[in-house]
Write a protein that holds these residues in place. Structure first.
Motif, PDB file in Angstrom:
ATOM      1  N   ILE A  76      23.644   5.779  55.824  1.00 48.17           N
ATOM      2  CA  ILE A  76      22.839   4.903  54.963  1.00 48.17           C
ATOM      3  C   ILE A  76      23.727   4.278  53.889  1.00 48.17           C
ATOM      4  O   ILE A  76      23.597   3.089  53.574  1.00 48.17           O
ATOM      5  CB  ILE A  76      21.682   5.692  54.324  1.00 48.17           C
ATOM      6  N   ALA A  77      24.631   5.076  53.326  1.00 49.33           N
ATOM      7  CA  ALA A  77      25.533   4.554  52.287  1.00 49.33           C
ATOM      8  C   ALA A  77      26.414   3.436  52.832  1.00 49.33           C
ATOM      9  O   ALA A  77      26.751   2.490  52.107  1.00 49.33           O
ATOM     10  CB  ALA A  77      26.400   5.682  51.736  1.00 49.33           C
ATOM     11  N   ILE A  78      26.777   3.507  54.109  1.00 46.12           N
ATOM     12  CA  ILE A  78      27.662   2.506  54.716  1.00 46.12           C
ATOM     13  C   ILE A  78      26.883   1.290  55.223  1.00 46.12           C
ATOM     14  O   ILE A  78      27.253   0.138  54.949  1.00 46.12           O
ATOM     15  CB  ILE A  78      28.460   3.132  55.876  1.00 46.12           C
ATOM     16  N   HIS A  79      25.783   1.533  55.932  1.00 47.62           N
ATOM     17  CA  HIS A  79      25.100   0.459  56.664  1.00 47.62           C
ATOM     18  C   HIS A  79      23.757   0.051  56.068  1.00 47.62           C
ATOM     19  O   HIS A  79      23.209  -0.980  56.464  1.00 47.62           O
ATOM     20  CB  HIS A  79      24.872   0.887  58.118  1.00 47.62           C
ATOM     21  N   LEU A  95      24.066   6.474  45.213  1.00 44.58           N
ATOM     22  CA  LEU A  95      25.142   6.926  44.335  1.00 44.58           C
ATOM     23  C   LEU A  95      26.460   7.048  45.102  1.00 44.58           C
ATOM     24  O   LEU A  95      27.536   6.731  44.572  1.00 44.58           O
ATOM     25  CB  LEU A  95      24.777   8.263  43.697  1.00 44.58           C
ATOM     26  N   THR A  96      26.357   7.514  46.337  1.00 42.49           N
ATOM     27  CA  THR A  96      27.555   7.613  47.183  1.00 42.49           C
ATOM     28  C   THR A  96      28.180   6.244  47.396  1.00 42.49           C
ATOM     29  O   THR A  96      29.406   6.077  47.280  1.00 42.49           O
ATOM     30  CB  THR A  96      27.183   8.239  48.539  1.00 42.49           C
ATOM     31  N   LEU A  99      29.738   4.852  44.041  1.00 38.27           N
ATOM     32  CA  LEU A  99      31.013   5.498  43.734  1.00 38.27           C
ATOM     33  C   LEU A  99      32.108   5.008  44.683  1.00 38.27           C
ATOM     34  O   LEU A  99      33.262   4.815  44.272  1.00 38.27           O
ATOM     35  CB  LEU A  99      30.860   7.013  43.821  1.00 38.27           C
ATOM     36  N   HIS A 100      31.748   4.807  45.934  1.00 41.93           N
ATOM     37  CA  HIS A 100      32.701   4.234  46.907  1.00 41.93           C
ATOM     38  C   HIS A 100      33.147   2.842  46.475  1.00 41.93           C
ATOM     39  O   HIS A 100      34.335   2.509  46.521  1.00 41.93           O
ATOM     40  CB  HIS A 100      32.034   4.184  48.285  1.00 41.93           C
ATOM     41  N   TRP A 101      32.207   2.021  46.026  1.00 43.45           N
ATOM     42  CA  TRP A 101      32.519   0.664  45.580  1.00 43.45           C
ATOM     43  C   TRP A 101      33.379   0.674  44.322  1.00 43.45           C
ATOM     44  O   TRP A 101      34.280  -0.158  44.163  1.00 43.45           O
ATOM     45  CB  TRP A 101      31.209  -0.087  45.333  1.00 43.45           C
ATOM     46  N   MET A 102      33.154   1.626  43.438  1.00 43.29           N
ATOM     47  CA  MET A 102      33.889   1.675  42.178  1.00 43.29           C
ATOM     48  C   MET A 102      35.295   2.248  42.342  1.00 43.29           C
ATOM     49  O   MET A 102      36.226   1.841  41.637  1.00 43.29           O
ATOM     50  CB  MET A 102      33.112   2.514  41.154  1.00 43.29           C
ATOM     51  N   THR A 103      35.459   3.190  43.253  1.00 50.13           N
ATOM     52  CA  THR A 103      36.731   3.914  43.350  1.00 50.13           C
ATOM     53  C   THR A 103      37.546   3.563  44.586  1.00 50.13           C
ATOM     54  O   THR A 103      38.721   3.926  44.668  1.00 50.13           O
ATOM     55  CB  THR A 103      36.479   5.427  43.378  1.00 50.13           C
ATOM     56  N   PHE A 104      36.914   2.906  45.578  1.00 47.60           N
ATOM     57  CA  PHE A 104      37.553   2.573  46.853  1.00 47.60           C
ATOM     58  C   PHE A 104      37.909   3.822  47.670  1.00 47.60           C
ATOM     59  O   PHE A 104      38.675   3.736  48.631  1.00 47.60           O
ATOM     60  CB  PHE A 104      38.813   1.702  46.650  1.00 47.60           C
ATOM     61  N   PRO A 106      36.970   6.786  50.399  1.00 46.96           N
ATOM     62  CA  PRO A 106      36.090   6.789  51.575  1.00 46.96           C
ATOM     63  C   PRO A 106      34.691   7.307  51.216  1.00 46.96           C
ATOM     64  O   PRO A 106      34.543   8.171  50.345  1.00 46.96           O
ATOM     65  CB  PRO A 106      36.804   7.744  52.538  1.00 46.96           C
ATOM     66  N   VAL A 107      33.702   6.783  51.887  1.00 48.25           N
ATOM     67  CA  VAL A 107      32.320   7.186  51.638  1.00 48.25           C
ATOM     68  C   VAL A 107      32.148   8.689  51.803  1.00 48.25           C
ATOM     69  O   VAL A 107      31.398   9.338  51.052  1.00 48.25           O
ATOM     70  CB  VAL A 107      31.362   6.419  52.572  1.00 48.25           C
ATOM     71  N   TYR A 108      32.831   9.275  52.768  1.00 48.56           N
ATOM     72  CA  TYR A 108      32.687  10.703  53.022  1.00 48.56           C
ATOM     73  C   TYR A 108      33.234  11.529  51.855  1.00 48.56           C
ATOM     74  O   TYR A 108      32.751  12.635  51.585  1.00 48.56           O
ATOM     75  CB  TYR A 108      33.397  11.071  54.326  1.00 48.56           C
ATOM     76  N   VAL A 109      34.208  10.993  51.165  1.00 48.83           N
ATOM     77  CA  VAL A 109      34.737  11.664  49.975  1.00 48.83           C
ATOM     78  C   VAL A 109      33.767  11.511  48.808  1.00 48.83           C
ATOM     79  O   VAL A 109      33.468  12.482  48.097  1.00 48.83           O
ATOM     80  CB  VAL A 109      36.122  11.106  49.601  1.00 48.83           C
ATOM     81  N   THR A 110      33.275  10.301  48.593  1.00 49.25           N
ATOM     82  CA  THR A 110      32.369  10.078  47.455  1.00 49.25           C
ATOM     83  C   THR A 110      31.053  10.832  47.635  1.00 49.25           C
ATOM     84  O   THR A 110      30.452  11.264  46.647  1.00 49.25           O
ATOM     85  CB  THR A 110      32.103   8.577  47.256  1.00 49.25           C
ATOM     86  N   ALA A 111      30.614  11.008  48.882  1.00 50.25           N
ATOM     87  CA  ALA A 111      29.399  11.798  49.112  1.00 50.25           C
ATOM     88  C   ALA A 111      29.589  13.223  48.618  1.00 50.25           C
ATOM     89  O   ALA A 111      28.689  13.809  47.989  1.00 50.25           O
ATOM     90  CB  ALA A 111      29.049  11.797  50.603  1.00 50.25           C
ATOM     91  N   LEU A 112      30.764  13.797  48.875  1.00 47.62           N
ATOM     92  CA  LEU A 112      31.028  15.164  48.435  1.00 47.62           C
ATOM     93  C   LEU A 112      31.223  15.239  46.923  1.00 47.62           C
ATOM     94  O   LEU A 112      30.860  16.231  46.296  1.00 47.62           O
ATOM     95  CB  LEU A 112      32.261  15.719  49.156  1.00 47.62           C
ATOM     96  N   ILE A 113      31.784  14.180  46.331  1.00 48.54           N
ATOM     97  CA  ILE A 113      31.931  14.144  44.870  1.00 48.54           C
ATOM     98  C   ILE A 113      30.555  14.163  44.215  1.00 48.54           C
ATOM     99  O   ILE A 113      30.303  14.916  43.263  1.00 48.54           O
ATOM    100  CB  ILE A 113      32.729  12.905  44.431  1.00 48.54           C
TER     101      ILE A 113
END
Length: 386
Positions: A76-79, A95-96, A99-104, A106-113
């Motif tokens: 969902i965060a990607i598509h 939020l995932t 955070l991905h857009w702000m930090t560049f 990977p989505v899988y990393v920002t999801a865990l953050i």
């Protein structure tokens, strides 16, 4: 003025230096233990099972946390949303994605953050809530039990548990301190994270009633903020999918049906009775049935010990809803119950009261970490646990 208010909140909420150190150690060492166990499971154990179609990376430290529903949230965060995905509420993937857009990253990393920031926030808010009502010793025990609970690893995975538990316990803490508008905002965010968040109106209403009785004041309207989150999600569904209740229809994809609360329990007992002891459906049904029954029994103990009314109401309603929506034709009729009870935070307080006795304390110190590592190994190696 804002700085003074922030300082006041910090003093009221933040644990003292010694307690903060203790909580930090529990968080860090428990996550390190899980990472080591997951790495061994993925890279070393002979019974590992990979699902190459759904593996999002070859990095085992990242891979072990992206399983099952985590793929839906990151998808969902990607598509964005598609119909079946509407069963998953939007705040966590939003939020995932932000955070991905702000930090560049990977989505899988920002999801865990996002998940682990939620876990840290939950640790602080839950500690503060229990400390204010029951004292520091019980607060520490309750937090330890919550973090070591067999399915507590979901709070660090790409799931909503960590974020939701932070938001929901913060609502209770703010309502307890008569911060009704702030509680309403956090309740709205909780309702945007999981549908159970709609019931965070309970502590707000109860705290308001204790303060003002039946008198109507401006702060009463803060409760409207909680359903506002769900209403916003429904408007989005109406606009893009033609129905404001599409998220309910999407639930049928998982085979859940609303029925009498005893039906799921009866079917779970039937599955266990007729199944082979080592059959996956039998083992899963036993785990889910035990989770449901234990939290029902704990609720009775909490009621006898006169837990706060809003805690009992919130706990009882959510547990009743989960039991009343079984997966009738699935491997485990009470599907995911061992994870669903994780958000019933008063249960950990009741377990913390039991852990005051030395025999129960030793039992929990041995059993809970062992079960969590075992469950996480099952989860990390692409087997279903909850």
């Amino acid at each position: 003025m804002i700085l003074n208010r922030f300082q006041g909140w910090k003093e009221a909420w933040w644990p003292d230096k010694e307690s903060a150190k203790e909580l930090f150690q529990i968080l860090v060492f428990s996550r390190i233990a899980l990472i080591v166990a997951g790495w061994i499971g993925l890279a070393r154990l002979p019974w590992k099972y990979y699902s190459p179609t759904f593996n999002v990376t070859t990095n085992p430290i990242l891979l072990m946390w992206i399983r099952w529903d985590g793929l839906w949230y990151t998808g969902i965060a990607i598509h964005g949303y598609w119909f079946q995905a509407l069963a998953f509420f939007p705040l966590y993937p939003l939020l995932t994605a932000i955070l991905h857009w702000m930090t560049f990253l990977p989505v899988y990393v920002t999801a865990l953050i996002v998940s682990n920031l939620g876990l840290i926030g939950f640790t602080i808010s839950f500690y503060g809530l229990v400390r204010d009502l029951y004292g520091e010793d019980l607060a520490k025990r309750a937090v330890w039990i919550a973090i070591m609970f067999p399915t507590a690893f979901f709070m660090s995975a790409a799931y909503t548990e960590g974020l939701y538990m932070f938001l929901s316990t913060t609502v209770f803490w703010l309502a307890y301190r008569k911060k009704f508008w702030a509680a309403g905002i956090f309740g709205m965010l909780a309702a945007l994270t999981r549908n159970e968040g709609a019931f965070t109106v309970i502590p707000i209403l109860w705290s308001y009633y204790q303060s003002y009785g039946w008198t109507i004041k401006k702060s009463l309207w803060s409760v409207l903020l909680v359903p506002a989150g769900i209403v916003a999600f429904m408007i989005y569904q109406w606009r893009d999918f033609g129905s404001p209740l599409a998220f309910i229809a999407a639930q049928s994809y998982w085979g859940r049906q609303i029925t009498w609360p005893w039906v799921g329990i009866f079917l779970a007992i039937k599955t266990i009775w007729h199944g082979s002891p080592l059959q996956p459906s039998t083992i899963l049904s036993m785990i889910d049935l035990c989770a449901a029954l234990i939290f029902m029994i704990l609720w009775i103990f909490a009621w006898r010990r006169k837990f706060p009314v809003d805690w009992l109401a919130y706990w009882g309603i959510l547990l009743l809803i989960d039991i009343s929506a079984p997966d009738i034709h699935g491997r485990s009729p009470l599907l995911s119950m061992s994870r669903l009870v994780l958000i019933l935070f008063p249960g950990f307080v009741m377990l913390g009261i039991l852990a005051k006795h030395e025999s129960w304390n030793r039992f929990f110190q041995w059993l809970l970490p062992m079960l969590q590592v075992t469950f996480f190994l099952i989860f990390a190696t692409w087997h279903w646990i909850a």
